[in-house]
Design an enzyme around this catalytic site. Sequence first.
Site, short mmCIF file in Angstrom:
data_model
loop_
_atom_site.label_atom_id
_atom_site.label_comp_id
_atom_site.label_asym_id
_atom_site.label_seq_id
_atom_site.Cartn_x
_atom_site.Cartn_y
_atom_site.Cartn_z
N THR A 33 0.82 -1.22 0.00
CA THR A 33 0.00 0.00 0.00
C THR A 33 0.85 1.26 0.00
OG1 THR A 33 -1.80 -1.10 1.12
CG2 THR A 33 -1.73 1.26 1.36
N TYR A 47 -8.15 0.50 -3.53
CA TYR A 47 -7.05 1.03 -4.34
C TYR A 47 -6.25 -0.14 -4.85
CZ TYR A 47 -4.70 -0.13 -0.04
OH TYR A 47 -4.26 -0.82 1.05
N SER A 80 1.91 -7.86 -0.63
CA SER A 80 2.75 -8.77 0.15
C SER A 80 2.13 -10.15 0.38
CB SER A 80 3.15 -8.13 1.47
OG SER A 80 2.03 -7.95 2.31
N THR A 113 1.66 -4.38 4.16
CA THR A 113 1.55 -4.63 5.60
C THR A 113 1.07 -6.05 5.91
OG1 THR A 113 -0.67 -3.69 5.64
CG2 THR A 113 1.16 -2.21 6.17
N ASP A 114 0.45 -6.72 4.92
CA ASP A 114 -0.17 -8.02 5.23
C ASP A 114 0.84 -9.05 5.75
OD1 ASP A 114 -2.41 -6.78 4.37
OD2 ASP A 114 -2.91 -8.22 2.79
N LYS A 186 0.43 -7.52 12.71
CA LYS A 186 -0.65 -6.68 12.19
C LYS A 186 -1.91 -7.08 12.95
CE LYS A 186 -2.87 -5.01 7.99
NZ LYS A 186 -2.91 -5.05 6.53
N GLU A 308 -1.81 -27.88 27.82
CA GLU A 308 -3.03 -28.40 27.19
C GLU A 308 -2.85 -29.79 26.60
OE1 GLU A 308 -6.20 -27.71 26.47
OE2 GLU A 308 -6.45 -25.71 27.37
N1 GLU Z 1 -2.55 -6.49 0.69
C1 GLU Z 1 -1.60 -5.52 0.30
C2 GLU Z 1 -0.19 -5.86 0.80
O1 GLU Z 1 0.00 -6.44 1.82
C3 GLU Z 1 -1.95 -4.14 0.75
C4 GLU Z 1 -2.02 -4.00 2.24
C5 GLU Z 1 -1.03 -3.01 2.78
O2 GLU Z 1 0.10 -2.88 2.30
O3 GLU Z 1 -1.38 -2.34 3.76
O4 GLU Z 1 0.74 -5.52 0.13
#
Ligand code: GLU
Length: 351
Positions: A33, A47, A80, A113-114, A186, A308
């Site tokens: 992103t 986007y 990602s 971020t994923d 995350k 457990e």
């Molecule tokens: N799903 C995309 C990725 O991980 C966009 C999410 C992001 O970067 O916040 O690259």
Amino acid sequence: MKKTLTSLALALSLLSPHLYAKNNVVVVATGGTIAGAGASSTNSATYTAAKVPVNDLLNAVPQIKDLANVSGIQALQIASENITDRELVALARQINDLVKKPDVNGIVITHGTDTLEETAFFLNLVIHTDKPIVIVGSMRPGTALSADGPLNLYNAVALASSDDAKGKGTLVMMNDSIFAARDVTKAINIHTNAFNSQWGALGTVVEGKTYWFRETTKRHNNTSEFNIEDIKTDTLPLVQIVYGSDNMLAQSYLALQQAGVKAIVNAGTGNGSVPKYIVPTLNQLQQQSIQIVRSSRVPQGFVVRNAEQPDDKYGWVAAHDLNPQKARLLTALALTKNADAKELQRMFYTY
Ligand code: GLU
């Protein structure tokens, strides 16, 4: 007076250039992103990720030039979630080559971020360096109102160029906070405070200055027993995760055996619990040399060995506080060294 001071500064800079010269930071862009673009400024969640090339990212934040001599490399241009072990190994080799260069002082990796936490943890385990490696992303594309990417990038360059970030392990910079790669995750998928660590942030960056409050006690980078230079293959031993819930199917695990997994991370309920009707299947797989790692789907806390489930009796491994996605990577790396269940358990307590 002013002239004397200027000449003094000049003389000092010639005598000890390292005190005055800016550090060299390489920004390695991979997509996400932070390189995303939407149709309008109100599209904060709709986007396309991985659009904007690295030089445009750098030019959008000219203030980073005050912090460091910054250059850019486009390593990947992807979202990602598309990263596989193959990309991870290739990226680690690229970063390893960069940190070995005497004229590189720090690295920033822009990332979706994923799976940002996976890449950060992998580099934390396999790159032997004291130089700061900082992974950064954003939750809003650069085209959105109040885009968070520019300040995140500015902070990441500040962190990667700061001498006090040396030796602190691979770091994640998000939303002004500095996190340790091993325990950052995350935790929110829609807001800019998307990342957290159950053990807290290490510090923060404010107006380009780093402030530190804690350090990780776990081995990383220079003190890691793993090294990308020892990995001779283009990918890693196959390890997959099964998500725990009520109403599980033994076939989920057996299908992974068919696919050739070397280990299964069970993202169990609660303290890594496993339904009694699944236990025989896991024991059967373990006896066929597939390692069983008990992790948890609960975001906080840690899996207690022999609590457990009788891990000693079954020859299973408790993932301690590593979440399933990080447990997957540590297990895969351990299997590059043919670690047995005991050795794997030691590694989970060490990293
Ligand atoms: N799903 C995309 C990725 O991980 C966009 C999410 C992001 O970067 O916040 O690259």
